[in-house]
Design a protein around this motif. Structure first.
Motif, PDB file in Angstrom:
ATOM      1  N   GLU A   1     -27.294 -12.518 133.901  1.00 16.75           N
ATOM      2  CA  GLU A   1     -28.477 -11.996 134.589  1.00 16.75           C
ATOM      3  C   GLU A   1     -28.135 -10.704 135.317  1.00 16.75           C
ATOM      4  O   GLU A   1     -27.087 -10.583 135.949  1.00 16.75           O
TER       5      GLU A   1
ATOM      6  N   LYS B   1     -40.259  -6.972 137.030  1.00 15.39           N
ATOM      7  CA  LYS B   1     -40.146  -5.629 137.580  1.00 15.39           C
ATOM      8  C   LYS B   1     -41.052  -5.457 138.786  1.00 15.39           C
ATOM      9  O   LYS B   1     -42.152  -5.995 138.834  1.00 15.39           O
TER      10      LYS B   1
ATOM     11  N   GLN C   1     -29.668  -7.971 138.168  1.00 15.70           N
ATOM     12  CA  GLN C   1     -30.646  -7.654 139.195  1.00 15.70           C
ATOM     13  C   GLN C   1     -30.388  -6.221 139.658  1.00 15.70           C
ATOM     14  O   GLN C   1     -29.288  -5.897 140.110  1.00 15.70           O
TER      15      GLN C   1
ATOM     16  N   ASN D   1     -43.797 -10.564 142.735  1.00 11.74           N
ATOM     17  CA  ASN D   1     -42.896  -9.974 141.750  1.00 11.74           C
ATOM     18  C   ASN D   1     -43.467 -10.117 140.348  1.00 11.74           C
ATOM     19  O   ASN D   1     -43.423  -9.200 139.541  1.00 11.74           O
TER      20      ASN D   1
ATOM     21  N   THR E   1     -37.942 -10.693 131.842  1.00  9.23           N
ATOM     22  CA  THR E   1     -37.907  -9.500 132.692  1.00  9.23           C
ATOM     23  C   THR E   1     -38.927  -9.591 133.813  1.00  9.23           C
ATOM     24  O   THR E   1     -40.064 -10.002 133.603  1.00  9.23           O
TER      25      THR E   1
ATOM     26  N   SER F   1     -37.289  -2.847 142.117  1.00  7.57           N
ATOM     27  CA  SER F   1     -36.342  -3.814 141.580  1.00  7.57           C
ATOM     28  C   SER F   1     -36.691  -4.151 140.136  1.00  7.57           C
ATOM     29  O   SER F   1     -37.839  -4.023 139.713  1.00  7.57           O
ATOM     30  N   GLU F   2     -35.679  -4.577 139.410  1.00  7.27           N
ATOM     31  CA  GLU F   2     -35.861  -4.915 138.003  1.00  7.27           C
ATOM     32  C   GLU F   2     -34.823  -5.966 137.644  1.00  7.27           C
ATOM     33  O   GLU F   2     -33.616  -5.723 137.772  1.00  7.27           O
ATOM     34  N   ASN F   3     -35.285  -7.142 137.223  1.00  3.61           N
ATOM     35  CA  ASN F   3     -34.394  -8.238 136.861  1.00  3.61           C
ATOM     36  C   ASN F   3     -34.594  -8.604 135.391  1.00  3.61           C
ATOM     37  O   ASN F   3     -35.725  -8.672 134.916  1.00  3.61           O
TER      38      ASN F   3
END
Length: 249
Positions: A211, A52, A213, A34, A50, A56-58
């Motif tokens: 947060e 990415k 997600q 990740n 961050t 997915s992108e958190n």
């Protein structure tokens, strides 16, 4: 199956050490995979933590940014809009002042000139009031759901999801509160967060973070999607291997 019985014929330290090592390797490999996709913020105003990947992108917003006011919200802009099929999980770890005005407002928005958005209002006092509203070009602003007592929970993430067939769904951390709302498509271009009605209002939060997600497209292509399965298969493989070794001995 009782693991202690299985491991009783072996050195327990070796067995547990093997499982621990495998677990660490699996988690580390997923984390670094990740991280290898990690990118910097979309613009100079975004200094969020961050991570990415392709699907997915958190990102994490600290409490100081959630105290922005309505006219100057903190905004996270996606490089490309999340189209058609997506899930946004919200982990609210903020500490709120005990005031009926303490709140966090989250807006999932399409890119301009579209006026379409979904708005979540999470009040932080003892009531935990929860309001879900939507705005579209055709209907304007409509309040779709409101619960004035224990409306949202930290037992699980608050989730907003959209699918081509099923429409929009919202959960409050425990259960679904809005289900299969037809939006005629919804491509999330940004997420805005603020906590004050105007700049002179008192702060809503004093600690923690929130947060986000985000999964989009084909969720199964994200390594995060397979993490529980990988862990189960890995530990199960060790157990089966030990059983075979025991039979041969």
């Amino acid at each position: 199956m009782n693991l202690e019985k299985i491991f009783s014929s072996y050195n327990p330290r070796c067995c547990y050490l093997l499982i621990a090592v495998l677990s660490i390797v699996l988690v580390s490999s997923i984390f670094f995979q990740n991280l290898s996709f990690s990118q910097s913020a979309n613009n100079d105003t975004q200094n969020f933590q961050t991570i990415k990947t392709d699907n997915s992108e958190n990102f994490v917003i600290p409490f100081t940014d959630t105290n922005a006011d309505r006219r100057n919200p903190v905004q996270y802009v996606f490089d490309e809009p999340k189209s058609s099929n997506w899930i946004v999980s919200i982990f609210n770890n903020l500490s709120y002042y005990n005031s009926p005005d303490s709140k966090t407002i989250i807006k999932l928005q399409e890119r301009p000139p579209s006026e379409k958005f979904v708005e979540l209002m999470l009040f932080g006092d003892q009531s935990k009031r929860f309001i879900v509203s939507v705005n579209t070009n055709e209907t304007g602003y409509i309040r779709m759901y409101e619960n004035s007592q224990d409306g949202w929970s930290t037992d699980g993430p608050i989730m907003v999801s959209h699918a081509n067939v099923q429409g929009l769904t919202v959960t409050n951390g425990k259960r679904i509160v809005l289900d299969k709302l037809g939006m005629e498509g919804f491509d999330v271009g940004s997420i805005s967060v603020y906590g004050k009605d105007d700049s002179s209002s008192p702060d809503s939060t004093y600690g923690g973070s929130i947060e986000f997600q985000v999964l989009s497209g084909d969720y199964s292509q994200s390594v995060l999607y397979f993490m529980p399965l990988v862990m189960v298969v890995g530990v199960g493989g060790i157990v089966i291997g030990l059983l075979i070794w025991k039979k041969r001995r």
